[in-house]
Design an enzyme around this catalytic site. Structure first.
Site, PDB file in Angstrom:
ATOM      1  CG  ASP A 117      -9.267   1.393   4.670  1.00  0.00           C
ATOM      2  OD1 ASP A 117      -8.625   1.134   3.632  1.00  0.00           O
ATOM      3  OD2 ASP A 117      -8.707   1.558   5.767  1.00  0.00           O
TER       4      ASP A 117
HETATM    5  C1  BGC Z   1      -5.530   0.922   4.734  1.00  0.00           C
HETATM    6  C2  BGC Z   1      -5.622   2.327   4.189  1.00  0.00           C
HETATM    7  C3  BGC Z   1      -5.002   2.399   2.823  1.00  0.00           C
HETATM    8  C4  BGC Z   1      -5.712   1.418   1.934  1.00  0.00           C
HETATM    9  C5  BGC Z   1      -5.244   1.439   0.483  1.00  0.00           C
HETATM   10  C6  BGC Z   1      -6.020  -0.106   3.738  1.00  0.00           C
HETATM   11  O1  BGC Z   1      -5.683  -1.395   4.131  1.00  0.00           O
HETATM   12  O2  BGC Z   1      -6.252   0.845   5.933  1.00  0.00           O
HETATM   13  O3  BGC Z   1      -5.012   3.219   5.093  1.00  0.00           O
HETATM   14  O4  BGC Z   1      -5.049   3.704   2.323  1.00  0.00           O
HETATM   15  O5  BGC Z   1      -5.515   0.119   2.443  1.00  0.00           O
HETATM   16  O6  BGC Z   1      -4.013   0.848   0.329  1.00  0.00           O
END
Ligand code: BGC
Length: 737
Positions: A268
């Site tokens: 993530d």
């Molecule tokens: C979130 C993810 C997301 C990623 C990219 C993160 O803060 O937890 O679910 O896909 O950002 O934007």
């Protein structure tokens, strides 16, 4: 384009695995680590980004949606980097790209995999048309905590429902063929346990037994893997003392070894370097080590792989085969996406975004997502020839942006049709409609707008209130401890209710709210979640009975926060709940007596029943379930059994009912939930019509992880229910012998 680039010669090698090996042979360490690095888009191509791509230091980019920029980025990668490997372009296309569908939790209330697949297909097509080839969805985190803002993004509390709907989303995004120009790679996230964060506080610690992990949390991820999901994303959270991004049990043992997963895993956002803040790694080098060791193939946003991999290799902490494996996993998906052959995006190839058929599909999804929770005196549907003066009140009645919900990067506010506009369009000629906002926002604590609202309500025979939560109150990092309607919404409702008008409340929100007090102020209550672009026309159709509601709750609604976590598939204690086990503290005697409260059952001042149970949702007609039957009373391991019941539409309108099948495995080598959803069907019935609904179960459908984490089906008695929600009482039993 330069025809002599190495990647072009690779096209002659048919087999993807050979093509991957050919590339691996030619790649320098920098280029390999480059494939494992995902950079954030920066609104164009600044010099340093151009240079990094030319040097083969970037494998993926996210959050760039300008087609010209993306085509240029791809051109630099393909023509100006040594090996010409295209980038995979990611974006959070969570419940729509520009045409917005209901938030995922709302979509889950449709219990309709076909409409969910269709929505994902449309979203993929719109996203692909600008050059995106990878979405970070579906989010299949099981959540039992409406305080958690990200419950909006998930598919509810039940592993079976989330498995069916999550894999439908995967199929929609990816289509039958990942290399089709309309297909984009999907991503099952957040692996794993993120929805169990303590007290619903985002990113917080997750303490979860392996039994719970394997039996409840992991099944939807496994279903996505079985549906061919191209990628997984590791969760932010620390699970049982080991952050998911450094968690070998999850990534290596379960995902790769047990499930034989062949796609790639992305971290993530910054979750690799966040291992430092977790106190799991001392510095960026150790963070990179832990993540690579666990099997995180690509690092999102942070640069610890780039900064440290060479050193880690030199020191022998990691070996080149580990790196090669990550690169192989990533290249495999790039090949499957057809990125090497079709690198560029020609927007003209694609249907127009937001076209009539897409909007129609978004409207249908919104219709099927709405759940009717209360309908005293059949207040709904409204009858155009009976209602003369209609008051529409509330901060959510006419706000296109807010109805789109969380994760709406690209959604077109100007395409949104609000309930106010749609009700005017539908009934403006027949009914005298007045509108007052009442409160500036759902959070307003100011009575200035009350008088206007009350005065139009006084002049009307029917009042429809649109309340809830703005989009920003749910979603990532937006958690709430008090989940009543915010601001002075209950105060306004109370005032309106004193007028004694026929009052309907439509709630638009990103989570289940606690509505125990609220529901008493109204005759009818419809839960519309954040319904997306076409929320308005969908709600108007439902209010005026063009179609009957068919949505069912994918998550239990608590009466009050103190009941959380509350979910239907809990296990019994040794002193289980009896008749809701409500304890009235006002009447409680000073000392326990025989007739008041013993200690042999569980008592709770909130009672144990939720306000609205999992699977619940009313219609404009009534349904009668009867005559439950089994094809046989006992089966052996490896056999099927059929459970059937008759379902009659006993009301006066045609409608769809979601018939649900629940089982209970009465005795297990580990304790089993008091009920488990094992099947559901959407059944269309005309008034007076009866259909036989048949569920077929294989003994494998009754398997679970036992004490030794072996996946088994154990012989014994199984209770089984068929009905319209998780409290269904039409019951029989069968045996596995
Ligand atoms: C979130 C993810 C997301 C990623 C990219 C993160 O803060 O937890 O679910 O896909 O950002 O934007």
């Amino acid at each position: 384009m330069n025809q002599n680039l190495p990647y072009r010669t690779l096209l002659e090698v048919d087999n993807v695995e050979n093509r991957i090996e050919d590339l691996i042979q030619q790649m320098t360490l920098t280029e390999k680590i480059g494939q494992m690095s995902q950079f954030s888009g920066r609104n164009g191509i600044p010099h340093d980004l151009r240079e990094s791509i030319q040097q083969g230091k970037v494998g993926s980019i996210l959050n760039e949606v300008n087609t010209d920029v993306l085509n240029e980025i791809q051109r630099i990668a393909v023509e100006e980097s040594r090996l010409g490997i295209p980038l995979i372009v990611g974006r959070d296309v969570i419940h729509g790209f520009q045409t917005m569908f209901p938030i995922p939790l709302g979509q889950a209330a449709s219990w309709n995999p076909e409409i969910i697949e269709e929505g994902a297909r449309i979203s993929a097509t719109e996203a692909a048309s600008v050059g995106i080839n990878w979405t970070f969805a579906p989010m299949v985190d099981i959540s039992r905590d409406p305080r958690w803002g990200r419950i909006a993004e998930c598919l509810g509390e039940d592993p079976y429902l989330a498995s069916i709907l999550g894999s439908a989303m995967v199929k929609g995004f990816q289509g039958d063929d990942l290399s089709h120009p309309n297909s984009i790679a999907a991503c099952a996230k957040h692996f794993a346990g993120y929805g169990y964060s303590e007290a619903g506080r985002d990113y917080a610690y997750v303490n979860i037994s392996e039994n719970e992990l394997r039996n409840i949390v992991l099944p939807p991820f496994k279903a996505c893997a079985d549906a061919g999901v191209a990628t997984f994303m590791s969760a932010f959270c620390d699970i049982n003392g080991i952050p998911a991004t450094g968690n070998e049990l999850l990534m290596k043992q379960i995902l790769r070894k047990e499930w034989d997963y062949k796609g790639f895993v992305v971290s993530d956002w910054d979750s690799v370097i966040e291992l430092i803040k977790h106190g799991f790694a001392e510095n960026s080098k150790e963070a990179a080590f832990e993540a690579i060791q666990a099997g995180i193939d690509m690092e999102m946003a942070s640069r610890s792989y780039q900064e440290n991999s060479e050193k880690l290799l030199e020191e022998g902490r990691i070996n080149i085969e580990q790196i090669n494996t990550c690169v192989r996993n990533i290249l495999r998906i790039k090949f499957e996406l057809g990125l090497f052959e079709n690198t560029y995006t020609n927007t003209a190839y694609f249907p127009e975004k937001g076209n009539a058929s897409y909007l129609q599909s978004a409207k249908q999804a919104a219709i099927e997502s709405c759940v009717l929770l209360k309908n005293d005196y059949n207040t709904l549907p409204l009858k155009k020839d009976k209602v003369q003066n209609l008051a529409i009140i509330g901060p959510m009645a006419d706000d296109g942006y807010e109805q789109m919900g969380t994760w709406t990067f690209d959604g077109k506010e100007e395409w949104c049709k609000t309930p106010l506009q749609s009700i005017y369009e539908m009934a403006g000629n027949d009914i005298n409609i007045r509108y007052a906002r009442g409160l500036e926002t759902t959070r307003s604590k100011n009575r200035d707008g009350f008088e206007e609202a009350l005065s139009i309500a006084r002049e009307s025979d029917t009042v429809v209130m649109f309340m809830g939560e703005e989009a920003i109150l749910s979603g990532e990092a937006h958690c709430r401890a008090d989940i009543d309607l915010p601001g002075f919404q209950n105060e306004l409702l109370e005032e309106i209710s004193k007028l004694g008008k026929s009052t309907i409340l439509v709630v638009m929100a990103g989570r289940p709210l606690t509505l125990d007090k609220t529901q008493h102020y109204v005759n009818s209550l419809m839960y519309a979640w954040h319904p997306g672009t076409m929320g308005g026309p969908a709600i108007a159709d439902l209010l005026f009975g063009e179609v009957a509601p068919s949505g069912k709750l994918p998550v239990s609604f608590p009466k009050m926060v103190g009941q959380i976590p509350i979910y239907y598939n809990h296990r019994n204690s040794g002193r289980p709940v009896i008749n809701g086990s409500f304890m009235h503290i006002d009447n409680i005697p000073k000392r326990p007596t025989q007739t008041s409260l013993g200690n042999t059952s569980f008592h709770f001042d909130a009672g144990f029943d939720p306000l609205y149970p999992f699977g619940f949702g009313l219609s404009y007609t009534s349904f009668y379930y009867h005559s439950i039957e089994l094809s046989t009373e006992s089966i052996s391991l490896g056999d099927f059994i059929e459970i059937s019941a008759e379902l009659t539409n006993t009301g006066s309108v045609e409608a769809v009912e979601v018939a649900q099948l629940y089982i209970r495995d009465l005795v297990g080598s580990v304790t089993r939930p008091v009920r488990e959803l094992k099947g559901f069907q959407r059944v269309h019935l005309y008034p007076g019509e009866t259909k036989t609904i048949i569920f077929r179960l294989h003994t494998d459908d009754l398997s679970f992880f036992d004490r030794k984490m072996k996946y088994v089906t154990e012989p014994g008695q199984f209770d089984v229910w068929i009905g319209g929600d998780s409290r269904a009482n039409l019951k029989t039993s069968f045996y596995i012998i």
